[in-house]
Design an enzyme around this catalytic site. Structure first.
Site, PDB file in Angstrom:
ATOM      1  N   LYS A  78       0.857  -1.194  -0.084  1.00 24.89           N
ATOM      2  CA  LYS A  78       0.107  -0.117   0.070  1.00 24.89           C
ATOM      3  C   LYS A  78       0.974   1.186   0.025  1.00 24.89           C
ATOM      4  O   LYS A  78       2.002   1.386   0.671  1.00 24.89           O
ATOM      5  CB  LYS A  78      -1.073  -0.006   1.368  1.00 24.89           C
ATOM      6  CG  LYS A  78      -1.925   1.010   1.508  1.00 24.89           C
ATOM      7  CD  LYS A  78      -2.755   0.874   2.684  1.00 24.89           C
ATOM      8  CE  LYS A  78      -4.132   1.742   2.771  1.00 24.89           C
ATOM      9  NZ  LYS A  78      -4.460   1.404   3.954  1.00 24.89           N
ATOM     10  N   SER A 153      -9.652   1.233   3.165  1.00 21.19           N
ATOM     11  CA  SER A 153      -9.002   2.085   2.178  1.00 21.19           C
ATOM     12  C   SER A 153      -7.898   1.211   1.506  1.00 21.19           C
ATOM     13  O   SER A 153      -7.234   1.832   0.429  1.00 21.19           O
ATOM     14  CB  SER A 153      -8.229   3.081   3.126  1.00 21.19           C
ATOM     15  OG  SER A 153      -7.281   2.609   4.211  1.00 21.19           O
ATOM     16  N   SER A 177      -9.593  -1.248   7.189  1.00 21.49           N
ATOM     17  CA  SER A 177      -9.048  -1.230   5.927  1.00 21.49           C
ATOM     18  C   SER A 177      -8.360  -2.189   5.179  1.00 21.49           C
ATOM     19  O   SER A 177      -8.174  -2.375   4.208  1.00 21.49           O
ATOM     20  CB  SER A 177      -8.185   0.164   5.709  1.00 21.49           C
ATOM     21  OG  SER A 177      -9.287   1.135   5.657  1.00 21.49           O
TER      22      SER A 177
END
Ligand code: GLN
Length: 485
Positions: A78, A153, A177
């Site tokens: 990420k 997310s 997330s």
């Protein structure tokens, strides 16, 4: 089978027997990314030259007989993880030129084992969101149905697994997330206990809630990844100094007598029927495997979302004060004086959702409202923590849905923040309590979207989750379902 289809452990076996090289596996991934990512937008940055150099270094290690389970495995991170020398935007315009001078501890640990870095994955801006629609690098499309959100997310981290663009990925989870996108994309997503994995070098959203964890194709891979990143780090004072167990040894397949709690507050009227069906099937499977079910109550569940949005935004408003255009990141041009430079850099650099949260958090912390909102929220957080402590006196794990619905359509909730915030109603309490949980593929909706269920254990009970999840996986086929290529 194409190399990009393999699980981490399967690829390891082939690397170990020299049936394939890391260069071959890495090239297959890079080709897959370039052939598919125009449709999904899972990557913000692809690092092909670095990936091939990492692969060659790994192949040398393998030839010298110095390999670990992760040597030569192509991974992606990420974009919230600092990576020395590689653009790290956190999905924000304010960091669109930020090249970090050092790397996150979790990535350093993976590097020591000789992994290959394919690139940096898309995410909601500063990890604020549940749909990956708030990224400055654009929306991520769910590989199962590109009209749908992948969840957020860590949307890119989940989509890349579903799209076979990386063998495993890392995400972060502040209120869901890792687990919610894992559920929407049909992968295994583990949020470890707060303190289990170092947060050093992970861009902070809400520091008392943030935690790093893996997204993988199956439970074995989750155990392997957790093994590599877990442990105390002197650079993160909130990382806990307790021994890291052998997580793969927990995968015994035996869950006879395991006590599973079903919290009545999580089985709300209006739960999507496909999600309910996945829960029912999961309960039936666990019964068959010899688990016992216990009805439990987590009485303060109703207050979790409100509590979270006070604490998370308060912490975010403080953490995001550092983005001022002075030492790094976006700086507005043609400004008069320091104050205007700050305010223009921040108004241009942050997106709508981030601004909303900075304002909410600043308000909750302002004198006059501090006691009424922030302190009150901290008290409720303690009550939510106690709910879990009490529940775990009688059960080994708690089983719940991950999200109230399967993946929704892109645009469906973007302009309705309250609806969006409710996407995390079942995941947020775990972060407030600081404990660990996993999203595990366990069903398919009537329109062909994956559905995950959540297993929660007490703090540092990751082994119990892995054991329970692995037994379920052995008995079912859900983890083998794949999105169309
Ligand atoms: N969707 C939640 C939020 O927007 C959780 C995000 C996260 O876990 N980073 O805050």
């Amino acid at each position: 089978m194409d190399l990009f289809e393999l699980t981490l452990y399967e690829l390891h076996t082939k690397l170990k027997s020299r049936e394939v090289s890391s260069r071959e596996a890495t090239s297959a991934m890079l080709n897959r990314i370039s052939a598919s990512d125009a449709r999904f937008n899972a990557f913000i940055t692809v690092t092909p030259e670095k990936a091939l150099a990492d692969a060659d270094a790994a192949d040398k290690r393998i030839a010298a007989g110095e390999m670990s389970t992760l040597t030569g495995i192509p991974l992606a991170l990420k974009d919230i993880f600092l990576t020395e020398g590689i653009l790290t935007t956190c999905g924000s315009r304010i960091l669109n030129n930020f090249i970090p001078p050092y790397s996150a501890t979790s990535y350093e640990k993976l590097k020591e084992q000789g992994v290959v870095l394919l690139g940096k994955l898309n995410q909601d801006e500063f990890a604020m969101g549940s749909s990956n629609e708030s990224s400055a690098s654009g929306v991520v499309h769910n590989p199962w149905n590109t009209d749908c959100i992948p969840g957020g997310s860590s949307g890119g981290s989940a989509a890349a697994i579903a799209a076979r663009q990386a063998t495993a990925t890392l995400g972060t989870d502040t209120g869901g997330s890792i687990r919610q996108p894992a559920s929407h994309c049909g992968c295994v997503g583990l949020k470890p206990t707060y303190g289990r994995v170092s947060r050093y070098g992970v861009i902070a959203y809400a520091s008392s809630l943030d935690q790093v964890g893996p997204l993988t194709r199956d439970v074995t891979d989750s155990a392997i990844m957790l093994q590599a990143i877990a442990g105390h780090d002197s650079k993160d004072s909130t990382s806990v100094n307790i021994a890291v167990p052998d997580y793969r040894a927990a995968l015994t397949g035996d869950i006879k007598g395991l006590k599973i709690g079903l919290p009545k507050e999580y089985f709300i009227a209006g739960l999507d029927p496909d999600v309910q069906a996945a829960m029912d099937n999961t309960i039936a499977t666990y019964r068959r495997l010899g688990a016992e079910f216990v009805d439990i109550s987590l009485p303060h569940t109703d207050y979790a979302v409100a509590t979270y949005y006070l604490i998370a935004t308060a912490e975010a408003s403080a953490n995001l004060a550092r983005y001022d255009g002075v030492r790094f990141g976006h700086r507005a041009e043609q400004t008069e004086g320091l104050l205007e430079m700050y305010s223009k850099s921040r108004s241009q650099g942050f997106g709508t959702e981030v601004k909303r949260r900075i304002m909410l958090g600043t308000y909750a912390l302002s004198s006059g409202y501090y006691d009424a909102y922030y302190v009150k929220a901290q008290k409720v957080r303690t009550l939510i923590m106690r709910d879990f402590i009490q529940a775990f006196e009688g059960v080994d794990v708690i089983l719940t849905p991950v999200a109230p619905t399967p993946a929704f359509k892109i645009g469906e909730k973007f302009n309705d923040p309250l609806q969006m915030y409710l996407s995390d109603i079942f995941t947020i309490p775990v972060n407030l309590a600081g404990t660990c949980a996993m999203s595990l593929p366990a069903g398919l909706s009537s329109n062909g979207l994956p559905i995950g269920v959540q297993l929660i254990a007490k703090p540092f009970g990751e082994e119990t989750i892995l054991r329970a999840a692995h037994a379920f996986e052995q008995a079912t086929e859900w983890h083998t379902m794949k999105a169309p290529l």
